[in-house]
Motif scaffolding. Sequence first.
Motif, PDB file in Angstrom:
ATOM      1  N   PRO A   1      14.962  77.425 108.778  1.00 25.21           N
ATOM      2  CA  PRO A   1      14.476  77.667 107.551  1.00 25.21           C
ATOM      3  C   PRO A   1      14.537  79.034 107.395  1.00 25.21           C
ATOM      4  CG  PRO A   1      12.892  76.235 107.050  1.00 25.21           C
ATOM      5  CD  PRO A   1      13.915  75.801 107.793  1.00 25.21           C
ATOM      6  N   PRO A   2      15.210  80.166 106.952  1.00 22.53           N
ATOM      7  CA  PRO A   2      13.980  81.648 107.287  1.00 22.53           C
ATOM      8  C   PRO A   2      13.099  80.937 106.623  1.00 22.53           C
ATOM      9  CG  PRO A   2      15.713  81.532 105.555  1.00 22.53           C
ATOM     10  CD  PRO A   2      15.738  79.982 105.962  1.00 22.53           C
ATOM     11  N   GLU A   3      12.093  81.981 107.396  1.00 23.22           N
ATOM     12  CA  GLU A   3      10.964  82.762 107.354  1.00 23.22           C
ATOM     13  C   GLU A   3      10.806  83.565 105.551  1.00 23.22           C
ATOM     14  OE1 GLU A   3       8.705  84.527 109.757  1.00 23.22           O
ATOM     15  OE2 GLU A   3       8.351  82.859 111.640  1.00 23.22           O
ATOM     16  N   LEU A   4       9.742  83.854 104.998  1.00 24.61           N
ATOM     17  CA  LEU A   4       9.639  84.927 103.722  1.00 24.61           C
ATOM     18  C   LEU A   4       8.757  85.499 103.746  1.00 24.61           C
ATOM     19  CD1 LEU A   4       8.419  81.916 101.040  1.00 24.61           C
ATOM     20  CD2 LEU A   4      10.521  82.615 101.095  1.00 24.61           C
ATOM     21  N   MET A   5       9.906  86.567 102.630  1.00 25.33           N
ATOM     22  CA  MET A   5       8.743  88.434 103.920  1.00 25.33           C
ATOM     23  C   MET A   5       7.678  88.094 103.003  1.00 25.33           C
ATOM     24  SD  MET A   5      12.178  90.501 102.785  1.00 25.33           S
ATOM     25  CE  MET A   5      11.834  89.220 100.936  1.00 25.33           C
ATOM     26  N   ASP A   6       7.008  89.027 103.233  1.00 21.36           N
ATOM     27  CA  ASP A   6       5.076  88.850 102.849  1.00 21.36           C
ATOM     28  C   ASP A   6       5.269  89.302 101.252  1.00 21.36           C
ATOM     29  OD1 ASP A   6       4.633  88.250 105.855  1.00 21.36           O
ATOM     30  OD2 ASP A   6       3.890  90.078 106.380  1.00 21.36           O
ATOM     31  N   GLU A   7       5.901  90.049 101.564  1.00 24.03           N
ATOM     32  CA  GLU A   7       5.619  90.265 100.245  1.00 24.03           C
ATOM     33  C   GLU A   7       6.348  89.749  99.165  1.00 24.03           C
ATOM     34  OE1 GLU A   7       7.550  91.717 102.441  1.00 24.03           O
ATOM     35  OE2 GLU A   7       7.086  93.862 102.944  1.00 24.03           O
ATOM     36  N   LEU A   8       6.585  88.381  99.756  1.00 19.47           N
ATOM     37  CA  LEU A   8       8.028  87.448  98.577  1.00 19.47           C
ATOM     38  C   LEU A   8       6.544  86.275  98.879  1.00 19.47           C
ATOM     39  CD1 LEU A   8       9.714  85.929  96.593  1.00 19.47           C
ATOM     40  CD2 LEU A   8      10.638  85.522  98.901  1.00 19.47           C
ATOM     41  N   VAL A   9       6.023  85.967  99.313  1.00 20.89           N
ATOM     42  CA  VAL A   9       4.927  85.405  99.655  1.00 20.89           C
ATOM     43  C   VAL A   9       3.530  85.532  99.054  1.00 20.89           C
ATOM     44  CG1 VAL A   9       3.048  84.349 101.170  1.00 20.89           C
ATOM     45  CG2 VAL A   9       5.357  84.314 102.831  1.00 20.89           C
ATOM     46  N   GLY A  10       3.209  86.825  98.816  1.00 18.09           N
ATOM     47  CA  GLY A  10       2.251  87.479  98.730  1.00 18.09           C
ATOM     48  C   GLY A  10       2.468  87.255  97.180  1.00 18.09           C
ATOM     49  N   GLU A  11       3.803  87.202  96.452  1.00 16.54           N
ATOM     50  CA  GLU A  11       3.825  87.676  94.586  1.00 16.54           C
ATOM     51  C   GLU A  11       3.710  85.836  94.624  1.00 16.54           C
ATOM     52  OE1 GLU A  11       4.199  89.670  92.639  1.00 16.54           O
ATOM     53  OE2 GLU A  11       3.999  91.042  93.980  1.00 16.54           O
ATOM     54  N   ILE A  12       3.980  84.483  95.277  1.00 19.98           N
ATOM     55  CA  ILE A  12       3.996  83.130  95.471  1.00 19.98           C
ATOM     56  C   ILE A  12       2.064  83.491  95.066  1.00 19.98           C
ATOM     57  CG2 ILE A  12       4.002  81.108  95.810  1.00 19.98           C
ATOM     58  CD1 ILE A  12       7.023  81.975  96.735  1.00 19.98           C
ATOM     59  N   LEU A  13       1.179  83.569  96.080  1.00 25.41           N
ATOM     60  CA  LEU A  13       0.382  82.796  96.075  1.00 25.41           C
ATOM     61  C   LEU A  13      -0.306  83.769  95.194  1.00 25.41           C
ATOM     62  CD1 LEU A  13      -0.476  82.854 100.420  1.00 25.41           C
ATOM     63  CD2 LEU A  13       0.237  81.126  98.863  1.00 25.41           C
ATOM     64  N   ILE A  14      -0.326  85.195  94.424  1.00 28.28           N
ATOM     65  CA  ILE A  14      -1.100  85.375  93.491  1.00 28.28           C
ATOM     66  C   ILE A  14      -1.348  85.017  92.367  1.00 28.28           C
ATOM     67  CG2 ILE A  14       0.570  87.439  92.149  1.00 28.28           C
ATOM     68  CD1 ILE A  14      -1.579  88.877  92.512  1.00 28.28           C
ATOM     69  N   ARG A  15      -0.403  84.064  92.364  1.00 29.99           N
ATOM     70  CA  ARG A  15       0.240  83.224  91.234  1.00 29.99           C
ATOM     71  C   ARG A  15      -0.628  81.658  91.352  1.00 29.99           C
ATOM     72  NH1 ARG A  15       3.811  87.156  90.950  1.00 29.99           N
ATOM     73  NH2 ARG A  15       4.073  87.631  88.905  1.00 29.99           N
ATOM     74  N   LEU A  16      -1.197  81.788  92.126  1.00 32.95           N
ATOM     75  CA  LEU A  16      -2.018  80.082  92.030  1.00 32.95           C
ATOM     76  C   LEU A  16      -3.611  80.143  91.713  1.00 32.95           C
ATOM     77  CD1 LEU A  16      -2.251  79.748  95.896  1.00 32.95           C
ATOM     78  CD2 LEU A  16      -0.970  78.380  94.410  1.00 32.95           C
TER      79      LEU A  16
ATOM     80  N   LEU B   1      -3.487  83.827 106.080  1.00 29.73           N
ATOM     81  CA  LEU B   1      -4.404  84.130 106.274  1.00 29.73           C
ATOM     82  C   LEU B   1      -5.052  85.340 106.434  1.00 29.73           C
ATOM     83  CD1 LEU B   1      -7.969  82.974 106.991  1.00 29.73           C
ATOM     84  CD2 LEU B   1      -7.490  83.036 109.301  1.00 29.73           C
ATOM     85  N   ARG B   2      -4.807  85.941 106.839  1.00 31.79           N
ATOM     86  CA  ARG B   2      -4.878  87.369 107.317  1.00 31.79           C
ATOM     87  C   ARG B   2      -4.254  88.202 105.823  1.00 31.79           C
ATOM     88  NH1 ARG B   2      -2.507  87.420 112.272  1.00 31.79           N
ATOM     89  NH2 ARG B   2      -0.246  87.968 111.841  1.00 31.79           N
ATOM     90  N   LEU B   3      -2.923  87.613 104.952  1.00 30.52           N
ATOM     91  CA  LEU B   3      -2.846  88.036 104.155  1.00 30.52           C
ATOM     92  C   LEU B   3      -4.030  87.685 102.687  1.00 30.52           C
ATOM     93  CD1 LEU B   3      -0.270  88.994 101.458  1.00 30.52           C
ATOM     94  CD2 LEU B   3       0.518  86.260 102.012  1.00 30.52           C
ATOM     95  N   LEU B   4      -4.108  86.371 102.737  1.00 29.86           N
ATOM     96  CA  LEU B   4      -5.504  86.073 101.328  1.00 29.86           C
ATOM     97  C   LEU B   4      -6.825  86.544 102.232  1.00 29.86           C
ATOM     98  CD1 LEU B   4      -3.996  81.934 101.643  1.00 29.86           C
ATOM     99  CD2 LEU B   4      -3.967  83.990  99.684  1.00 29.86           C
ATOM    100  N   THR B   5      -7.016  87.377 103.088  1.00 33.17           N
ATOM    101  CA  THR B   5      -8.191  88.045 103.161  1.00 33.17           C
ATOM    102  C   THR B   5      -8.575  89.622 103.008  1.00 33.17           C
ATOM    103  OG1 THR B   5      -8.615  87.328 105.359  1.00 33.17           O
ATOM    104  CG2 THR B   5      -9.368  85.487 104.264  1.00 33.17           C
ATOM    105  N   ASP B   6      -7.292  89.955 102.680  1.00 28.08           N
ATOM    106  CA  ASP B   6      -7.217  91.490 102.601  1.00 28.08           C
ATOM    107  C   ASP B   6      -7.455  92.121 101.719  1.00 28.08           C
ATOM    108  OD1 ASP B   6      -5.858  93.598 104.047  1.00 28.08           O
ATOM    109  OD2 ASP B   6      -4.891  93.463 101.792  1.00 28.08           O
ATOM    110  N   PRO B   7      -8.400  92.802 101.720  1.00 28.74           N
ATOM    111  CA  PRO B   7      -9.356  93.067 101.044  1.00 28.74           C
ATOM    112  C   PRO B   7      -7.923  93.529  99.505  1.00 28.74           C
ATOM    113  CG  PRO B   7     -10.482  93.530 102.635  1.00 28.74           C
ATOM    114  CD  PRO B   7      -8.872  93.202 102.889  1.00 28.74           C
ATOM    115  N   GLY B   8      -6.595  94.219 100.037  1.00 32.10           N
ATOM    116  CA  GLY B   8      -6.094  95.039  98.463  1.00 32.10           C
ATOM    117  C   GLY B   8      -5.333  93.708  98.296  1.00 32.10           C
ATOM    118  N   PHE B   9      -5.139  92.299  98.752  1.00 29.37           N
ATOM    119  CA  PHE B   9      -4.046  91.336  98.341  1.00 29.37           C
ATOM    120  C   PHE B   9      -5.531  90.653  97.273  1.00 29.37           C
ATOM    121  CE2 PHE B   9      -3.681  86.679  97.625  1.00 29.37           C
ATOM    122  CZ  PHE B   9      -3.481  86.669  97.073  1.00 29.37           C
ATOM    123  N   LEU B  10      -6.647  90.547  97.481  1.00 30.06           N
ATOM    124  CA  LEU B  10      -7.722  90.454  97.460  1.00 30.06           C
ATOM    125  C   LEU B  10      -8.060  90.740  95.348  1.00 30.06           C
ATOM    126  CD1 LEU B  10     -10.663  88.716  99.315  1.00 30.06           C
ATOM    127  CD2 LEU B  10      -8.831  87.294  98.238  1.00 30.06           C
TER     128      LEU B  10
END
Length: 385
Positions: free
Chosen positions: A4-19, A38-47
């Motif tokens: 299956p195609p990989e999700l784009m980082d931006e889309l992954v971020g939009e999903i995870l931010i709603r947890l 892991l890099r996304l979820l520990t990124d200061p900007g995402f947090l």
Amino acid sequence: MAPPPELMDELVGEILIRLPPDEPEHLVRASLVCKPWLRLLTDPGFLRRYRAFHRTPPLLGLLHRLQVVQGDPEPRLVPTTAVPLLPYPDLRRSRALDCRHGRVLLHVLDRGGSFLVWDPVTGDKHRVPDVGIPWLIYTAAVLCAVSGCDHLDCHGGPFLVVFVATDDDDDELVKACVYSSETGAWSTPVCLDNGYESYAQHMQRALNLTRRIYNTPYVQPRRVALVGDEIYFTLRWGNAIVKYDWGNNCLSMINPPSHNSYNIVLMLMEDTSLGFAYIEGSSLYLWSRKVNSEGAAEWVQCRVMELETMIPVANPDDKAFVVGFAESLGVIFMSTGVGLFTIKLNSGQVKKVDEPGVYFSILPYMGFYTPDCCTLSSPARPRSH
């Protein structure tokens, strides 16, 4: 079959931010899926985006205080989620006083009366010297001292400790002072005495009620309410409310909406006014201190909630007591013979958070627990100051 195609980082971020932040184990598990996550979820900007998106730090754990005659409860931070908060500090004798802005304030009773400000997520510990007031009974608060902070990520940085007490030596006066981690010193204590008309009237009422015994102005060992730059706490007899403006180092008194209810809670209301809650019969009464059209502050009854069918009780004689409030969550804590419960004021949702026990004042520990916290609390990080 093609993968299956990989999700784009931006889309992954939009999903995870709603947890949901009140189930932080989901974020931690997501960080273990792969290195990019892991890099996304520990990124200061995402947090920063995650905290701004949810705005309200969730309840992560509970401590509590008892009345003086009840002694001290077991020294432990009871988790309310599946995240691995660090264990309670190894202290021989200590007393939890407050949880606020990502910190826990402990009174270290076997080390000259010093205090410890502890972060259960990062493990940071800061010693605070003895206040120098020979207290009879007291309460205290720990506050973030960063100007303009939104208190969504209060790990580290300067802090204040506010201490209010009934002085055991100086004619049993009510005293207050504040410690700054930036100066490393306590302010000069300020006193509430008979020079204040409202205080003198309160003491006279206490004398009339007690026939000259047990009229000491005991500071109740409850968690204080923080409204702006002011701390509110209560005295024994009649729920007299004392306001401490630590910026101007002055004390004053406020009459409560009810003098007769023993188990009460002071709290910050949604409109940032001072709130007052108590149970009478099977109903929860909520009052708010509002400024009227003439510019004078007055108590206004804003809500009455019928609890008979909402809060479980052990038997017909069992009663519910208000024992705390989590200001940013709009949640009141209630204790019955069945357990400790939270009730959301906006929805009436009830949740059991601990087993039956003796509770007087709940100290809720709130904060965002994100995957970077696992790194912050690693053993390699220096944590004592």
